[in-house]
Enzyme design. Structure first.
Site, PDB file in Angstrom:
ATOM      1  N   PHE A  29     -15.681  40.175  16.233  1.00 15.85           N
ATOM      2  CA  PHE A  29     -16.309  41.417  15.769  1.00 15.85           C
ATOM      3  C   PHE A  29     -15.309  42.569  15.731  1.00 15.85           C
ATOM      4  O   PHE A  29     -15.245  43.316  14.753  1.00 15.85           O
ATOM      5  CB  PHE A  29     -17.501  41.768  16.662  1.00 15.85           C
ATOM      6  N   GLY A  30     -14.511  42.724  16.791  1.00 15.75           N
ATOM      7  CA  GLY A  30     -13.539  43.817  16.807  1.00 15.75           C
ATOM      8  C   GLY A  30     -12.476  43.617  15.741  1.00 15.75           C
ATOM      9  O   GLY A  30     -12.197  44.517  14.943  1.00 15.75           O
TER      10      GLY A  30
ATOM     11  N   GLU B  10     -31.791  32.289  25.691  1.00 17.80           N
ATOM     12  CA  GLU B  10     -31.964  31.783  24.325  1.00 17.80           C
ATOM     13  C   GLU B  10     -31.825  30.263  24.280  1.00 17.80           C
ATOM     14  O   GLU B  10     -32.590  29.566  23.618  1.00 17.80           O
ATOM     15  CB  GLU B  10     -30.955  32.464  23.391  1.00 17.80           C
TER      16      GLU B  10
ATOM     17  N   ASP C  60     -14.890  43.150  24.056  1.00 14.03           N
ATOM     18  CA  ASP C  60     -15.143  42.499  25.348  1.00 14.03           C
ATOM     19  C   ASP C  60     -13.976  42.639  26.328  1.00 14.03           C
ATOM     20  O   ASP C  60     -14.124  42.321  27.506  1.00 14.03           O
ATOM     21  CB  ASP C  60     -15.402  40.997  25.135  1.00 14.03           C
TER      22      ASP C  60
ATOM     23  N   GLN D 286     -21.783  45.363  19.123  1.00 11.35           N
ATOM     24  CA  GLN D 286     -21.675  46.742  18.644  1.00 11.35           C
ATOM     25  C   GLN D 286     -20.567  47.529  19.358  1.00 11.35           C
ATOM     26  O   GLN D 286     -19.951  48.406  18.759  1.00 11.35           O
ATOM     27  CB  GLN D 286     -23.024  47.466  18.807  1.00 11.35           C
TER      28      GLN D 286
HETATM   29  C1  LIG Z   1     -23.284  32.758  23.053  1.00 11.57           C
HETATM   30  C2  LIG Z   1     -23.139  34.249  22.893  1.00 11.57           C
HETATM   31  C3  LIG Z   1     -24.221  34.998  22.460  1.00 11.57           C
HETATM   32  C4  LIG Z   1     -24.086  36.369  22.276  1.00 11.57           C
HETATM   33  N1  LIG Z   1     -25.160  37.096  21.825  1.00 11.57           N
HETATM   34  C5  LIG Z   1     -25.016  38.401  21.551  1.00 11.57           C
HETATM   35  C6  LIG Z   1     -26.078  39.152  20.985  1.00 11.57           C
HETATM   36  O1  LIG Z   1     -27.161  38.628  20.758  1.00 11.57           O
HETATM   37  N2  LIG Z   1     -25.858  40.452  20.677  1.00 11.57           N
HETATM   38  C7  LIG Z   1     -24.661  41.054  20.916  1.00 11.57           C
HETATM   39  O2  LIG Z   1     -24.496  42.228  20.590  1.00 11.57           O
HETATM   40  N3  LIG Z   1     -23.641  40.379  21.472  1.00 11.57           N
HETATM   41  C8  LIG Z   1     -23.780  39.076  21.794  1.00 11.57           C
HETATM   42  N4  LIG Z   1     -22.747  38.365  22.340  1.00 11.57           N
HETATM   43  C9  LIG Z   1     -21.524  39.087  22.699  1.00 11.57           C
HETATM   44  C10 LIG Z   1     -20.673  39.363  21.478  1.00 11.57           C
HETATM   45  O3  LIG Z   1     -20.524  38.185  20.717  1.00 11.57           O
HETATM   46  C11 LIG Z   1     -19.330  39.894  21.944  1.00 11.57           C
HETATM   47  O4  LIG Z   1     -19.557  41.068  22.673  1.00 11.57           O
HETATM   48  C12 LIG Z   1     -18.416  40.180  20.786  1.00 11.57           C
HETATM   49  O5  LIG Z   1     -18.124  38.996  20.087  1.00 11.57           O
HETATM   50  C13 LIG Z   1     -17.128  40.835  21.262  1.00 11.57           C
HETATM   51  O6  LIG Z   1     -16.283  41.041  20.186  1.00 11.57           O
HETATM   52  P1  LIG Z   1     -14.701  40.959  20.385  1.00 11.57           P
HETATM   53  O7  LIG Z   1     -14.102  41.275  19.080  1.00 11.57           O
HETATM   54  O8  LIG Z   1     -14.313  41.750  21.569  1.00 11.57           O
HETATM   55  O9  LIG Z   1     -14.431  39.451  20.772  1.00 11.57           O
HETATM   56  P2  LIG Z   1     -14.765  38.122  19.951  1.00 11.57           P
HETATM   57  O10 LIG Z   1     -15.813  38.355  18.946  1.00 11.57           O
HETATM   58  O11 LIG Z   1     -14.973  37.088  20.983  1.00 11.57           O
HETATM   59  O12 LIG Z   1     -13.424  37.832  19.181  1.00 11.57           O
HETATM   60  C14 LIG Z   1     -12.252  37.470  19.836  1.00 11.57           C
HETATM   61  C15 LIG Z   1     -11.311  36.928  18.794  1.00 11.57           C
HETATM   62  O13 LIG Z   1     -10.014  36.821  19.333  1.00 11.57           O
HETATM   63  C16 LIG Z   1      -9.490  35.522  19.079  1.00 11.57           C
HETATM   64  N5  LIG Z   1      -8.528  35.276  20.156  1.00 11.57           N
HETATM   65  C17 LIG Z   1      -8.766  35.181  21.471  1.00 11.57           C
HETATM   66  N6  LIG Z   1      -7.620  35.022  22.150  1.00 11.57           N
HETATM   67  C18 LIG Z   1      -6.646  35.036  21.230  1.00 11.57           C
HETATM   68  C19 LIG Z   1      -5.234  34.902  21.299  1.00 11.57           C
HETATM   69  N7  LIG Z   1      -4.590  34.774  22.455  1.00 11.57           N
HETATM   70  N8  LIG Z   1      -4.552  34.918  20.145  1.00 11.57           N
HETATM   71  C20 LIG Z   1      -5.164  35.068  18.950  1.00 11.57           C
HETATM   72  N9  LIG Z   1      -6.496  35.191  18.836  1.00 11.57           N
HETATM   73  C21 LIG Z   1      -7.218  35.181  19.958  1.00 11.57           C
HETATM   74  C22 LIG Z   1     -10.708  34.634  19.044  1.00 11.57           C
HETATM   75  O14 LIG Z   1     -10.437  33.436  18.368  1.00 11.57           O
HETATM   76  C23 LIG Z   1     -11.668  35.545  18.289  1.00 11.57           C
HETATM   77  O15 LIG Z   1     -11.416  35.492  16.911  1.00 11.57           O
HETATM   78  C24 LIG Z   1     -22.855  36.999  22.544  1.00 11.57           C
HETATM   79  C25 LIG Z   1     -21.771  36.232  22.996  1.00 11.57           C
HETATM   80  C26 LIG Z   1     -21.915  34.869  23.154  1.00 11.57           C
HETATM   81  C27 LIG Z   1     -20.739  34.059  23.618  1.00 11.57           C
END
Ligand SMILES: Cc1cc2nc3c(=O)[nH]c(=O)nc-3n(C[C@H](O)[C@H](O)[C@H](O)COP(=O)(O)OP(=O)(O)OC[C@H]3O[C@@H](n4cnc5c(N)ncnc54)[C@H](O)[C@@H]3O)c2cc1C
Length: 504
Positions: free
Chosen positions: A34-35, A195, A333, A345
């Site tokens: 998402f980020g 869920e 996260d 979000q």
């Molecule tokens: C099963 C589940 C259900 C969820 N349900 C909800 C919900 O209903 N509503 C809600 O708002 N949130 C929900 N969440 C939480 C939400 O998905 C996260 O808060 C959100 O995805 C965080 O976004 P992010 O960009 O920080 O990390 P992520 O979306 O996890 O993205 C991280 C990215 O970094 C990449 N990455 C990681 N390490 C490396 C590395 N070393 N090198 C290169 N790439 C890397 C990964 O492959 C991924 O593409 C849920 C999470 C899970 C696991």
């Protein structure tokens, strides 16, 4: 500007289009979640070049992973290729690779894929590498209780869940006891656990009930276990209680105050507050209990002195930058700021804020005000027609919350094609009784352990029992209880996402 990293290794290339190859400001984004995705897209009109580096080729919509695991949706619907999403964004390119090192001094990012190393220089960096599963120091549990963080996890779980019913049918037709095959334990009563438990209950009690001959799938046990004293702490006391009642109405057994102390192929052990230990025979276990931020956070903390919390999340400045490094933003996260929850979000809004700041700097605009999270609400689905939702002070349950869940998830699924097919699959599962994606393969179930054994070497053909860290048990229980109580308090007091000065 830092010099381009030396090319002294056959398998090593430098990121093309990096700094020094023109006057354009170079932005590197780590992660395609998402980020990462929303940050990259927000830079589409900026006078910059963006390189998104991620370890998967897709953008994963994690909130719907449980629907892949339980046969409602296909993996493609929740994980479209990042390259396709960004095909029309001329200033963006995608690099596959796991980032292993961020050098804040040299302003470079080092990534690897299949022995190939890439060093990509940056002027601005957005780190959005998210979080992984945490087994609270008992990583040996992972072998028998997969987490729920990736497409691999969801497909493995799909194989294990549907496979358990198949093995039970086989055993029952030979007159064997199959209770352990028809017991499904979900560890962790947060949104993912709730869920997952709700969906398995629906599978067993509704979807599959006519498909088998020797077993009655309605007799399957679905157990939701947590060390904390309540279900869904981030939803506050009232909605948490309501969710528990709904789950119990569906036939889910909710076991609270229970620490999982051992997990093996046949089952798990739980320890209660009064010291009682209970063993449960269950072949299918699902771990939805804890998260640990990307280890990149630790690297950044070591280089900047920024604090790290127990979940490995890094403390950032109010503008999401790192101390002493205004060119580096961390979002989603991975951050610990104002008790913000680990939800999509927070990542989306943080990444858009960082992108706007970078674009503004390139244009010479004044800095923005500190990042302020706008809480659009939270929801968790329990089963078809049942959900809980909170939007501001409003608390919703039942069909209304479920319809809201449906609408919101549809909006955020990426791509028109995916939205259309998701609606069709939801109609099949929620209005009808079917599951369109019940295909499972042996590889889905066994590939992870085979790969791990390959990595550990041929001598490791038998799984080794790990040591449970009993000494830390009480401290861990206290911590989980305190964490759940704080989650409930933050929600009920409306303090989440606020700065101390804003609290009354
Ligand atoms: C099963 C589940 C259900 C969820 N349900 C909800 C919900 O209903 N509503 C809600 O708002 N949130 C929900 N969440 C939480 C939400 O998905 C996260 O808060 C959100 O995805 C965080 O976004 P992010 O960009 O920080 O990390 P992520 O979306 O996890 O993205 C991280 C990215 O970094 C990449 N990455 C990681 N390490 C490396 C590395 N070393 N090198 C290169 N790439 C890397 C990964 O492959 C991924 O593409 C849920 C999470 C899970 C696991």
């Amino acid at each position: 500007m830092a010099a381009t990293a030396p090319l002294d290794d056959e398998t090593r290339t430098t990121g093309q289009g990096g700094r020094g190859q023109g006057d354009r400001h170079q932005v590197v984004v780590i992660g395609s979640g998402f980020g990462g995705l929303f940050g990259t897209k927000a830079l589409r009109r900026a006078d910059v070049d963006v390189t998104m580096i991620a370890k998967t080729t897709h953008h994963l919509f994690q909130p719907l992973l449980y629907q892949v695991a339980t046969g409602i949706l296909s993996e493609g619907e929740i994980a479209p290729p990042t390259r396709e999403i960004l095909a029309g964004q001329k200033n963006a390119k995608v690099l596959l690779g796991e980032v292993t090192e961020i050098d804040l001094e040299a302003q470079t990012v080092r990534s690897h894929v299949l022995g190939r190393e890439t060093v990509t220089p940056y002027d601005s960096l957005i780190v959005a590498a998210g979080a992984g599963q945490s087994y609270f120091g008992n990583d040996q549990f992972a072998e028998f209780a997969p987490g729920m963080k990736s497409i691999d996890d969801a497909l493995e779980l799909r194989g294990r869940i549907f496979g358990a019913f198949e093995l039970a049918e086989l055993g029952a037709s030979r007159g064997e006891d199959v209770d352990h095959l028809l017991t499904f334990v979900v560890v962790g009563a947060g949104p993912t656990g709730v869920e997952m438990a709700g969906q398995i209950a629906e599978l067993a009690h509704r979807t599959l009930r006519r498909d088998f001959r020797a077993i009655n799938t309605r007799q399957a046990r679905v157990v939701l276990v947590d060390a904390a004293p309540q279900v869904l702490p981030p939803f506050g006391q009232k909605l948490g209680g309501r969710a528990q009642k709904e789950l119990e109405g569906l036939g889910v057994e909710v076991v609270l105050g229970a620490m999982v102390t051992d997990v093996d192929e046949r089952g798990l052990s739980m320890k209660f507050k009064d010291g009682r230990v209970e063993r449960m025979e269950a072949v299918t276990k699902i771990w939805a209990a804890g998260v640990q931020a990307s280890p990149l956070g630790k690297q950044l903390a070591e280089q900047t002195g920024a604090p790290l919390d127990r979940a490995g999340r890094i403390g950032v400045n109010p503008d999401l930058t790192l101390p002493g490094h205004p060119e580096v933003f961390v979002v989603g996260d991975m951050i610990a700021l104002d008790n913000l929850p680990g939800v999509a979000q927070v990542a989306i809004q943080g990444a858009k804020y960082a992108a706007k700041e970078i674009e503004g700097r390139v244009q010479g605009a004044a800095p923005q005000k500190p990042f302020k999270y706008f809480d659009k609400g939270s929801m968790a689905i329990i089963s078809r027609f049942r959900a809980v939702a909170m939007v501001g002070k409003l608390r919703l349950t039942g069909v209304l919350a479920w319809l809201m869940w449906l609408a919101v998830h549809l909006v955020y699924i990426t791509g028109f094609k995916n939205r259309l097919t998701a609606v069709l699959h939801w109609a099949v599962s929620f209005l009808g009784r079917g599951r369109s994606e019940r295909t499972t393969t042996e590889q889905q179930i066994f590939a992870r352990s085979a790969l791990q054994r390959l990595e550990r070497g041929a001598t490791d053909l038998v799984s080794q029992p790990g040591d449970y860290d009993a000494q830390r048990e009480q401290a861990r229980r206290d911590e989980l209880e305190a964490q759940a109580a704080e989650e409930v308090r933050l929600t009920d007091a409306g303090e989440r996402g606020t700065r101390p000065s804003e609290r009354v």
